[in-house]
Design a protein around this motif. Structure first.
Motif, PDB file in Angstrom:
ATOM      1  N   ASP A  22       1.008  -1.074  -0.018  1.00  0.00           N
ATOM      2  CA  ASP A  22       0.064   0.161   0.042  1.00  0.00           C
ATOM      3  C   ASP A  22       0.792   1.257   0.063  1.00  0.00           C
ATOM      4  O   ASP A  22       0.727   2.122  -0.832  1.00  0.00           O
ATOM      5  CB  ASP A  22      -0.843   0.105   1.313  1.00  0.00           C
ATOM      6  CG  ASP A  22      -2.080  -0.739   1.161  1.00  0.00           C
ATOM      7  OD1 ASP A  22      -2.270  -1.376  -0.006  1.00  0.00           O
ATOM      8  OD2 ASP A  22      -2.848  -1.327   2.001  1.00  0.00           O
ATOM      9  N   ALA A  23       1.718   1.341   0.845  1.00  0.00           N
ATOM     10  CA  ALA A  23       2.669   2.435   1.097  1.00  0.00           C
ATOM     11  C   ALA A  23       3.440   2.894   0.031  1.00  0.00           C
ATOM     12  O   ALA A  23       3.691   3.944  -0.565  1.00  0.00           O
ATOM     13  CB  ALA A  23       3.268   2.227   2.337  1.00  0.00           C
ATOM     14  N   THR A  24       4.071   1.804  -0.660  1.00  0.00           N
ATOM     15  CA  THR A  24       4.843   2.029  -1.901  1.00  0.00           C
ATOM     16  C   THR A  24       4.016   2.852  -3.101  1.00  0.00           C
ATOM     17  O   THR A  24       4.753   3.324  -3.802  1.00  0.00           O
ATOM     18  CB  THR A  24       5.221   0.618  -2.235  1.00  0.00           C
ATOM     19  OG1 THR A  24       6.113   0.021  -1.515  1.00  0.00           O
ATOM     20  CG2 THR A  24       6.260   0.840  -3.732  1.00  0.00           C
ATOM     21  N   LEU A  25       2.916   2.052  -3.540  1.00  0.00           N
ATOM     22  CA  LEU A  25       1.933   2.857  -4.310  1.00  0.00           C
ATOM     23  C   LEU A  25       1.616   4.363  -3.952  1.00  0.00           C
ATOM     24  O   LEU A  25       1.544   5.099  -4.767  1.00  0.00           O
ATOM     25  CB  LEU A  25       0.702   1.873  -4.528  1.00  0.00           C
ATOM     26  CG  LEU A  25      -0.384   2.398  -5.593  1.00  0.00           C
ATOM     27  CD1 LEU A  25       0.403   2.653  -6.697  1.00  0.00           C
ATOM     28  CD2 LEU A  25      -1.637   1.677  -5.647  1.00  0.00           C
ATOM     29  N   TYR A  26       1.273   4.334  -2.732  1.00  0.00           N
ATOM     30  CA  TYR A  26       0.696   5.770  -2.364  1.00  0.00           C
ATOM     31  C   TYR A  26       1.701   6.751  -2.537  1.00  0.00           C
ATOM     32  O   TYR A  26       1.550   8.054  -2.866  1.00  0.00           O
ATOM     33  CB  TYR A  26       0.318   5.739  -0.901  1.00  0.00           C
ATOM     34  CG  TYR A  26      -0.907   4.870  -0.421  1.00  0.00           C
ATOM     35  CD1 TYR A  26      -1.681   4.514  -1.646  1.00  0.00           C
ATOM     36  CD2 TYR A  26      -0.937   4.431   0.857  1.00  0.00           C
ATOM     37  CE1 TYR A  26      -2.780   3.682  -1.182  1.00  0.00           C
ATOM     38  CE2 TYR A  26      -2.067   3.588   1.239  1.00  0.00           C
ATOM     39  CZ  TYR A  26      -2.801   3.142   0.129  1.00  0.00           C
ATOM     40  OH  TYR A  26      -4.026   2.317   0.529  1.00  0.00           O
ATOM     41  N   ARG A  27       3.214   6.555  -2.234  1.00  0.00           N
ATOM     42  CA  ARG A  27       4.209   7.311  -2.454  1.00  0.00           C
ATOM     43  C   ARG A  27       4.653   7.364  -3.759  1.00  0.00           C
ATOM     44  O   ARG A  27       5.518   8.426  -4.021  1.00  0.00           O
ATOM     45  CB  ARG A  27       5.466   6.909  -1.529  1.00  0.00           C
ATOM     46  CG  ARG A  27       5.082   6.998  -0.050  1.00  0.00           C
ATOM     47  CD  ARG A  27       5.884   6.349   0.780  1.00  0.00           C
ATOM     48  NE  ARG A  27       5.697   6.205   2.370  1.00  0.00           N
ATOM     49  CZ  ARG A  27       6.170   5.570   3.266  1.00  0.00           C
ATOM     50  NH1 ARG A  27       7.349   4.814   2.832  1.00  0.00           N
ATOM     51  NH2 ARG A  27       6.005   5.673   4.476  1.00  0.00           N
ATOM     52  N   SER A  28       4.238   6.593  -4.573  1.00  0.00           N
ATOM     53  CA  SER A  28       4.903   6.683  -6.069  1.00  0.00           C
ATOM     54  C   SER A  28       3.855   6.899  -7.172  1.00  0.00           C
ATOM     55  O   SER A  28       4.126   7.571  -8.334  1.00  0.00           O
ATOM     56  CB  SER A  28       5.551   5.333  -6.434  1.00  0.00           C
ATOM     57  OG  SER A  28       4.769   4.431  -6.304  1.00  0.00           O
ATOM     58  N   ALA A  29       2.598   7.130  -6.831  1.00  0.00           N
ATOM     59  CA  ALA A  29       1.676   7.141  -7.952  1.00  0.00           C
ATOM     60  C   ALA A  29       1.457   8.576  -8.206  1.00  0.00           C
ATOM     61  O   ALA A  29       1.793   9.507  -7.416  1.00  0.00           O
ATOM     62  CB  ALA A  29       0.006   6.873  -7.168  1.00  0.00           C
ATOM     63  N   ALA A  40      -7.094   2.806  -3.363  1.00  0.00           N
ATOM     64  CA  ALA A  40      -6.203   1.324  -3.866  1.00  0.00           C
ATOM     65  C   ALA A  40      -6.365   0.388  -2.668  1.00  0.00           C
ATOM     66  O   ALA A  40      -6.638   0.742  -1.497  1.00  0.00           O
ATOM     67  CB  ALA A  40      -4.864   1.989  -4.140  1.00  0.00           C
ATOM     68  N   CYS A  41      -5.985  -0.695  -2.964  1.00  0.00           N
ATOM     69  CA  CYS A  41      -5.622  -1.646  -1.891  1.00  0.00           C
ATOM     70  C   CYS A  41      -4.530  -2.872  -2.549  1.00  0.00           C
ATOM     71  O   CYS A  41      -4.296  -3.119  -3.832  1.00  0.00           O
ATOM     72  CB  CYS A  41      -6.952  -2.399  -1.397  1.00  0.00           C
ATOM     73  SG  CYS A  41      -7.370  -3.769  -2.376  1.00  0.00           S
ATOM     74  N   HIS A  42      -3.986  -3.560  -1.497  1.00  0.00           N
ATOM     75  CA  HIS A  42      -3.031  -4.919  -1.944  1.00  0.00           C
ATOM     76  C   HIS A  42      -3.569  -5.693  -1.054  1.00  0.00           C
ATOM     77  O   HIS A  42      -3.860  -5.467   0.097  1.00  0.00           O
ATOM     78  CB  HIS A  42      -1.842  -4.469  -1.652  1.00  0.00           C
ATOM     79  CG  HIS A  42      -1.216  -3.467  -2.663  1.00  0.00           C
ATOM     80  ND1 HIS A  42      -1.534  -2.027  -2.420  1.00  0.00           N
ATOM     81  CD2 HIS A  42      -0.688  -3.362  -4.056  1.00  0.00           C
ATOM     82  CE1 HIS A  42      -1.024  -1.462  -3.425  1.00  0.00           C
ATOM     83  NE2 HIS A  42      -0.499  -2.181  -4.383  1.00  0.00           N
ATOM     84  N   ILE A  54      -5.064 -12.195   3.021  1.00  0.00           N
ATOM     85  CA  ILE A  54      -4.466 -11.159   3.904  1.00  0.00           C
ATOM     86  C   ILE A  54      -4.869  -9.990   3.329  1.00  0.00           C
ATOM     87  O   ILE A  54      -4.724  -9.673   1.850  1.00  0.00           O
ATOM     88  CB  ILE A  54      -2.780 -11.167   3.974  1.00  0.00           C
ATOM     89  CG1 ILE A  54      -2.611 -12.574   4.922  1.00  0.00           C
ATOM     90  CG2 ILE A  54      -2.325 -10.106   4.835  1.00  0.00           C
ATOM     91  CD1 ILE A  54      -2.926 -12.188   6.501  1.00  0.00           C
ATOM     92  N   GLN A  55      -5.190  -8.785   3.975  1.00  0.00           N
ATOM     93  CA  GLN A  55      -5.210  -7.249   3.137  1.00  0.00           C
ATOM     94  C   GLN A  55      -4.458  -6.544   4.124  1.00  0.00           C
ATOM     95  O   GLN A  55      -4.302  -6.541   5.218  1.00  0.00           O
ATOM     96  CB  GLN A  55      -6.744  -6.982   3.197  1.00  0.00           C
ATOM     97  CG  GLN A  55      -7.226  -6.790   4.543  1.00  0.00           C
ATOM     98  CD  GLN A  55      -8.836  -6.308   4.304  1.00  0.00           C
ATOM     99  OE1 GLN A  55      -9.474  -7.057   4.091  1.00  0.00           O
ATOM    100  NE2 GLN A  55      -9.075  -4.995   4.669  1.00  0.00           N
ATOM    101  N   LEU A 189       3.109  -1.820 -10.243  1.00  0.00           N
ATOM    102  CA  LEU A 189       4.101  -3.063 -10.369  1.00  0.00           C
ATOM    103  C   LEU A 189       5.314  -2.800  -9.554  1.00  0.00           C
ATOM    104  O   LEU A 189       5.666  -4.068  -9.002  1.00  0.00           O
ATOM    105  CB  LEU A 189       4.956  -2.728 -11.789  1.00  0.00           C
ATOM    106  CG  LEU A 189       3.981  -2.924 -12.883  1.00  0.00           C
ATOM    107  CD1 LEU A 189       4.708  -2.369 -14.377  1.00  0.00           C
ATOM    108  CD2 LEU A 189       3.477  -4.266 -13.102  1.00  0.00           C
ATOM    109  N   ALA A 190       5.626  -1.839  -8.911  1.00  0.00           N
ATOM    110  CA  ALA A 190       6.640  -1.839  -7.981  1.00  0.00           C
ATOM    111  C   ALA A 190       6.148  -2.141  -6.505  1.00  0.00           C
ATOM    112  O   ALA A 190       6.864  -3.012  -5.789  1.00  0.00           O
ATOM    113  CB  ALA A 190       7.169  -0.219  -7.536  1.00  0.00           C
ATOM    114  N   ALA A 191       4.815  -1.907  -6.297  1.00  0.00           N
ATOM    115  CA  ALA A 191       4.327  -2.473  -5.055  1.00  0.00           C
ATOM    116  C   ALA A 191       4.217  -4.174  -5.044  1.00  0.00           C
ATOM    117  O   ALA A 191       4.540  -4.749  -3.964  1.00  0.00           O
ATOM    118  CB  ALA A 191       2.843  -2.069  -5.051  1.00  0.00           C
TER     119      ALA A 191
END
Length: 559
Positions: A22-29, A40-42, A54-55, A189-191
């Motif tokens: 989650d954090a990876t996407l939030y910081r790079s989007a 978003a979610c993972h 797991i969520q 993709l990075a997440a």
């Protein structure tokens, strides 16, 4: 059998993997709806069934519920095309297979241990614009899915770790904002790459069999805990129905009907009596409807672990052909409004069985607003811009207290994008962002307050598009609590304030520099007899201007 300490450690480590994704996407989007609003979610999904394992704690719960269907869809297509290999990532936005709507792109990555598939990691995120007739894609007049957005079936965006440039070219050609799309895709993709590395490290440390045992145990715990909660409720049938204003095409109200049955440790949610699938885009797919039930149950039973075990003790009856079980090509772009109404009826039916566990209805609409145009300044002349955002309102009162004021919709853990971010990114100015007086439902515990948003255009011209609800059917109270205020949308043209013919849905609103649009969102319904409200709480509401004379004076100043 795992000892409790090891199980607790593995549970925390597995959840941390999803949280890091989650954090990876939030910081790079690139898109504020992901980066700021966290739309978003993972999660981690079962290798054989696609069921939720797991969520992440900060991702949208409705995505997590729907992603189980998305994982199954991707795995099915992969099997038909020769299977998956390590490093593959499958991408699609099909809302009928994977749930929600076409803005929400799902990426599914298999995780292998040697030659054996261990599980799937998946990412879902709301892309800013993916074609269609309306910038931002909330098209209130759509009558088929192709008018809403480009339709992408499951395809490989990575083949054994290599980006497929042909698929990328198709994606970029079907958006008004290709740079935003490219940034968001890379973030997802990075997440997934990070999640795969973290999971490999955990499996190397504890062993595959031990981690699999922990996942099975957590699902069994969720199943047992749900059954225990249900068994403590009084047996019986509890019904409730509520209405959607219209579908954006025909100005006719639509019914969401529920019969909730408790029998021992089984719960049945029967939606017979709900309106048939409609012409406009408030339809939702079966996958989305089941995800909405998952979200509602997690609100009602918050201590149950967030995995597929939540639904193991629940039967969901969804006949074909309903507005909540629609098939292609019925438009589904406004899915948010319909799942909010599903959650509303589940809350209110449960309130008849266990009012102390339920909460009154929240404000019930995200008020999806797009404003779009072209830049006119010399440095960026002709550059396309699209502002899309959703907005908050009040949550329902409950047995422990008043509802939350100016919260986000109960379908998610997303946040309302800050006005500073929106003003920095787009040629608009917020001339008002405030709590809305007298918008909450009265009760022993009142609902939370809605909000007022007023936005001024700073460009020469633009078009606005609004997709909302609750303009004609107010959020309800429970246990004797009162209704909240209705949703109100207005826009300026030629110095005059106007309202949409269908209350809260309209496309192609022509704006000129200095024109404004204004949202007054509902509060939440009240809980309990208003006569039971404590005098001190009444006086506090009056002094703060939430109700009464001070509130009325404020409204006169705003008029």
């Amino acid at each position: 059998m795992l000892d409790p300490v090891t199980l607790a450690v593995l549970k925390g480590r597995l959840e941390q993997i999803a949280d890091e994704m989650d954090a990876t996407l939030y910081r790079s989007a690139f898109n504020p709806i992901i980066a700021e609003a966290h739309d978003a979610c993972h999660g981690m999904y079962d290798a054989a069934t696609g069921a939720t394992l797991i969520q992440g704690k900060s991702g949208l719960p409705v995505f997590v519920g729907a992603m189980a269907f998305a994982v199954k869809a991707a795995a099915k297509v992969a099997a038909e095309r020769g299977g998956m290999v390590d490093g593959d990532v499958w991408l699609f936005n099909d809302p009928y297979e994977g749930g929600t709507h076409a803005n929400d792109f799902k990426l599914v990555r298999p995780v292998f241990r040697g030659a054996k598939l261990f599980c799937f990691l998946a990412s879902a995120a709301h892309w800013h614009d993916v074609g269609g007739a309306v910038p931002g894609n909330y098209n209130p007049a759509a009558t088929e899915c192709w008018q809403e957005a480009v339709q992408i079936p499951p395809v490989r965006i990575l083949r054994a770790g290599v980006l497929d440039q042909d698929v990328l070219a198709i994606l970029k050609a079907n958006t008004r904002l290709p740079d935003s799309l490219w940034g968001d895709l890379n973030g997802q993709l990075a997440a997934l790459e990070l999640g795969a590395r973290r999971l490999d490290g955990l499996l190397d440390e504890y062993g595959d069999d031990t981690v699999l045992e922990s996942l099975d145990t957590l699902r069994e715990r969720a199943r047992r805990l749900m059954r225990d909660h249900i068994a403590r409720l009084p047996d019986g049938e509890y019904t409730f129905e509520d209405m959607l204003d219209n579908d954006g095409v025909r100005d006719v109200a639509l019914r969401i009907a529920l019969k909730l049955t408790i029998a021992g440790d089984r719960l049945t949610l029967d939606f017979n009596g709900t309106s048939p699938a409609c012409a406009g885009p408030v339809n939702i797919s079966r996958a989305t409807a089941i995800a909405a039930c998952y979200v509602a149950l997690k609100h009602l039973f918050p201590d149950v672990p967030a995995n597929a075990g939540v639904l193991d003790a629940v039967d969901v009856v969804l006949p074909d052909g309903l507005v909540i079980s629609a098939d292609r090509p019925r438009p589904v772009g406004g899915y948010t409004e319909t799942i909010l109404r599903m959650i509303d009826v589940i809350f209110c039916a449960m309130a008849k069985a266990a009012p102390q566990r339920a909460m009154a209805q929240a404000y019930g609409t995200i008020n999806a607003l797009s404003i779009a145009g072209y830049r006119s300044d010399a440095a960026r002349k002709g550059q396309r811009w699209v502002m899309f955002s959703f907005f908050g309102g009040g949550h329902g009162g409950h047995s422990d207290g008043d509802g939350l004021s100016h919260g986000n919709a109960p379908i998610s853990t997303a946040t309302i994008p800050p006005l500073e971010i929106l003003e920095a990114a787009y040629p608009v100015r917020f001339t008002q962002w405030a709590l809305r007086p007298d918008s909450a439902g009265a009760g022993t515990h009142r609902g939370g307050l809605g909000a007022i948003y007023e936005i001024e255009l700073l460009e020469d011209s633009a078009e606005a598009f609004i997709f909302g609800e609750r303009g004609r059917s107010a959020p309800k109270g429970i246990a004797g609590g009162g209704e909240a205020a209705l949703n109100v949308f207005r826009y300026q043209q030629d110095g005059q304030w106007r309202t949409p013919p269908m209350s809260s849905k309209m496309l192609g609103i022509q704006l000129q520099r200095g024109d404004r649009v204004r949202l007054e969102t509902p509060g939440g319904g009240g809980y309990g007899d208003p006569a039971g409200r404590a005098p001190a709480a009444r006086e506090h509401d009056r002094k703060m201007g939430y109700v009464g004379d001070i509130a009325n004076n404020k409204k006169e100043q705003l008029a």
